[in-house]
Enzyme design. Structure first.
Site, PDB file in Angstrom:
ATOM      1  N   ASP A  41       0.826  -1.218   0.000  1.00 27.51           N
ATOM      2  CA  ASP A  41       0.000   0.000   0.000  1.00 27.51           C
ATOM      3  C   ASP A  41       0.859   1.266   0.000  1.00 27.51           C
ATOM      4  O   ASP A  41       0.353   2.360  -0.232  1.00 27.51           O
ATOM      5  CB  ASP A  41      -0.968   0.001   1.197  1.00 27.51           C
ATOM      6  CG  ASP A  41      -0.272   0.001   2.552  1.00 27.51           C
ATOM      7  OD1 ASP A  41       0.971  -0.130   2.604  1.00 27.51           O
ATOM      8  OD2 ASP A  41      -0.971   0.124   3.586  1.00 27.51           O
ATOM      9  N   GLU A  42       2.179   1.100   0.232  1.00 29.63           N
ATOM     10  CA  GLU A  42       3.036   2.293   0.345  1.00 29.63           C
ATOM     11  C   GLU A  42       3.166   3.037  -0.985  1.00 29.63           C
ATOM     12  O   GLU A  42       3.574   4.191  -1.019  1.00 29.63           O
ATOM     13  CB  GLU A  42       4.409   1.903   0.917  1.00 29.63           C
ATOM     14  CG  GLU A  42       4.247   1.240   2.273  1.00 29.63           C
ATOM     15  CD  GLU A  42       5.537   1.039   3.055  1.00 29.63           C
ATOM     16  OE1 GLU A  42       6.495   1.790   2.848  1.00 29.63           O
ATOM     17  OE2 GLU A  42       5.557   0.116   3.887  1.00 29.63           O
ATOM     18  N   ASN A  57       0.650  -3.172   6.154  1.00 30.34           N
ATOM     19  CA  ASN A  57       1.746  -3.740   6.959  1.00 30.34           C
ATOM     20  C   ASN A  57       1.373  -5.106   7.530  1.00 30.34           C
ATOM     21  O   ASN A  57       0.331  -5.241   8.166  1.00 30.34           O
ATOM     22  CB  ASN A  57       2.059  -2.821   8.146  1.00 30.34           C
ATOM     23  CG  ASN A  57       2.770  -1.561   7.725  1.00 30.34           C
ATOM     24  OD1 ASN A  57       2.246  -0.790   6.932  1.00 30.34           O
ATOM     25  ND2 ASN A  57       3.959  -1.343   8.247  1.00 30.34           N
ATOM     26  N   TYR A  82      10.249   6.485  16.210  1.00 28.92           N
ATOM     27  CA  TYR A  82      10.622   7.602  15.326  1.00 28.92           C
ATOM     28  C   TYR A  82       9.687   8.796  15.537  1.00 28.92           C
ATOM     29  O   TYR A  82       8.457   8.630  15.579  1.00 28.92           O
ATOM     30  CB  TYR A  82      10.529   7.198  13.853  1.00 28.92           C
ATOM     31  CG  TYR A  82      11.511   6.137  13.387  1.00 28.92           C
ATOM     32  CD1 TYR A  82      12.710   5.894  14.056  1.00 28.92           C
ATOM     33  CD2 TYR A  82      11.240   5.393  12.239  1.00 28.92           C
ATOM     34  CE1 TYR A  82      13.599   4.937  13.609  1.00 28.92           C
ATOM     35  CE2 TYR A  82      12.132   4.433  11.776  1.00 28.92           C
ATOM     36  CZ  TYR A  82      13.310   4.203  12.471  1.00 28.92           C
ATOM     37  OH  TYR A  82      14.182   3.256  12.017  1.00 28.92           O
ATOM     38  N   GLY A 131      11.147  11.664   5.170  1.00 31.10           N
ATOM     39  CA  GLY A 131      10.041  11.328   4.258  1.00 31.10           C
ATOM     40  C   GLY A 131       9.027  10.377   4.868  1.00 31.10           C
ATOM     41  O   GLY A 131       8.327   9.661   4.140  1.00 31.10           O
ATOM     42  N   ALA A 168       8.844   3.893  -4.117  1.00 32.78           N
ATOM     43  CA  ALA A 168       9.004   4.301  -5.522  1.00 32.78           C
ATOM     44  C   ALA A 168       9.402   3.101  -6.384  1.00 32.78           C
ATOM     45  O   ALA A 168       8.929   2.940  -7.512  1.00 32.78           O
ATOM     46  CB  ALA A 168      10.055   5.409  -5.628  1.00 32.78           C
ATOM     47  N   TYR A 209      20.738   3.007  14.409  1.00 32.65           N
ATOM     48  CA  TYR A 209      20.205   3.547  15.671  1.00 32.65           C
ATOM     49  C   TYR A 209      21.219   4.280  16.544  1.00 32.65           C
ATOM     50  O   TYR A 209      20.823   4.883  17.539  1.00 32.65           O
ATOM     51  CB  TYR A 209      19.507   2.426  16.463  1.00 32.65           C
ATOM     52  CG  TYR A 209      18.283   1.917  15.739  1.00 32.65           C
ATOM     53  CD1 TYR A 209      17.112   2.676  15.699  1.00 32.65           C
ATOM     54  CD2 TYR A 209      18.305   0.706  15.054  1.00 32.65           C
ATOM     55  CE1 TYR A 209      15.995   2.238  15.017  1.00 32.65           C
ATOM     56  CE2 TYR A 209      17.182   0.259  14.367  1.00 32.65           C
ATOM     57  CZ  TYR A 209      16.035   1.026  14.357  1.00 32.65           C
ATOM     58  OH  TYR A 209      14.933   0.588  13.672  1.00 32.65           O
TER      59      TYR A 209
END
Ligand code: NAD
Ligand code: TYD
Length: 348
Positions: A132-133, A185, A213, A289, A158, A347
């Site tokens: 779905d991204e 997901n 995040y 992004g 992309a 990280y």
């Protein structure tokens, strides 16, 4: 006996699809093609490796002549294409490897199928498994439907969008019989611990910080991987040619709420006092992004093919946690070696 190719079958979702097809379709011989990158692991499909209708082939979909030879040798009648570079954070670090596998690799499979099937497309099927991204980010309202415009924001999405376009173009231009699905997901057993849920389960077990995040107010729509495998089975067999279906969990969670739920269940499972694991939550620098919200309208696959998720999120999450807690060897194995380098780079 039909020869069916499944790519990426040593990965997370692919392993569930391979297992389902090997067990449910004795009239198919399943060829599982996988390059065994960091994300591929033969342990994920160990239980079916000796089945008579199953063969593992190690190989890279980017290798054009190898792919052409494989198609000529086994005369595949169906392809389920799951092999991909799949992690957004890695795509930010190394976008080109995503173009190679996700775009060029898909092109090689499309070309090989087109060549093999050119005189008779009857009964053939190229099934491209996507995400779905590709639709980009939703605001607070609305859902992705099959007609939502593509608007990918990460190198990963992309590259998947690009491969989706090529699959449709091959359908229109050459009449290639394809189906395509875009899923939300996934979570469940055998998920590589670089993605949110398995990473956080592993860190909770090891009392390591849980790196959320940004502000944690990002939303994802979570689906149990076995329900995705059921949907893939259904679309492969009953989906209409040249159609796209969205697959989703009807199950939106803000990251921070999901992490708090995970901490609560893990506290119970590990015999920790309530609130202990949530002390590990650490807000870290945001992903560049970062898409705010994904949510799928899965009504087409529901009304046309009768699919809906079979487990609730609470059930699926508990099954997932139980699986990780009873498969610590698997977890320790995949987090040894290269994983430590990746973790440090991402990280620290
Ligand atoms: P994964 O990263 O766990 O597994 C990918 C598999 O592909 C690995 O076994 C890897 O070894 C193999 N592979 C990678 N590059 C290859 C190459 N060049 N040649 C041959 N094999 C190669 O991925 P996943 O989460 O199981 O996702 C599978 C597919 O489903 C992907 O196409 C992904 O875009 C799509 N998808 C994933 C999700 C999700 O939440 N994980 C959701 C929707 C769609
Ligand atoms: P992820 O599992 O990488 O899937 P995707 O980016 O494909 O949706 O991430 C799910 C969400 O969790 C996403 O909003 C990013 C966030 N996230 C964190 O906050 N910390 C992390 O360490 C990771 C890996 C993800």
């Amino acid at each position: 006996m039909k020869n069916i190719l499944i790519t990426g079958g040593a990965g997370f979702i692919g392993s569930h699809v391979v297992r389902r097809f090997v067990q449910n379709y004795p009239n198919y011989h399943i060829y599982n093609l996988d390059a065994l990158t960091y994300a591929g692991n033969l342990e994920n499909i160990k239980d079916i490796e000796n089945e008579s209708n199953y063969t593992f082939v190690k190989g890279d979909i980017v290798d054009e002549s190898f792919i052409n030879e494989l198609f000529a040798k086994y005369n595949f009648e169906g392809v389920l294409h799951l092999a991909a570079e799949s992690h957004v954070d890695r795509s930010i670090e190394d976008p080109l490897s995503f173009v190679k596998t996700n775009v060029i690799g898909t092109m090689n499979l499309l070309n090989a199928a087109r060549k093999l099937w050119k005189d008779n497309m009857e009964g053939k099927r190229f099934y491209h498994i996507s995400t779905d991204e590709v639709y980009g980010s939703l605001g607070a309202e609305g859902l992705f439907t099959e007609t939502t415009s593509y608007d990918p924001n990460s190198p990963y999405s992309a590259s998947k969008a690009s491969s989706d376009h090529f699959v449709r173009a091959y359908g229109e231009t050459y009449g290639l019989p394809y189906v395509l699905t875009n899923c939300s997901n996934n979570y469940g057993p055998f998920h590589f611990p670089e993605k949110l849920i398995p990473l956080f389960i592993n860190n909770i077990i090891n009392n390591k910080p849980l790196p959320v995040y940004g502000d944690g107010n990002y939303t994802r729509d979570w689906l149990f991987v076995k329900d995705h495998a059921i949907a893939i089975d259904l679309v492969f067999h009953e989906g209409k040619n040249h159609e796209t279906y969205n697959i989703g969990g009807f199950n939106e969670w803000k990251n921070i709420d999901l992490v708090k739920l995970l901490c609560k269940v893990m506290d119970e499972k590990l015999g920790r006092s309530e609130g202990e694991s949530s002390k590990l939550i650490t807000y870290v620098k945001d992903r560049p992004g970062h898409d705010l919200r994904y949510a799928i309208d899965a009504s087409k696959i529901n009304t046309e093919l009768g699919w809906k998720p079979t487990v609730t999120f609470e059930e699926g999450l508990e099954q997932t946690i139980d699986w990780y807690l009873s498969n610590t060897d698997w977890l320790n194995n995949v987090t040894s070696g290269e994983y430590a380098n990746y973790y440090k780079k991402q990280y620290n």
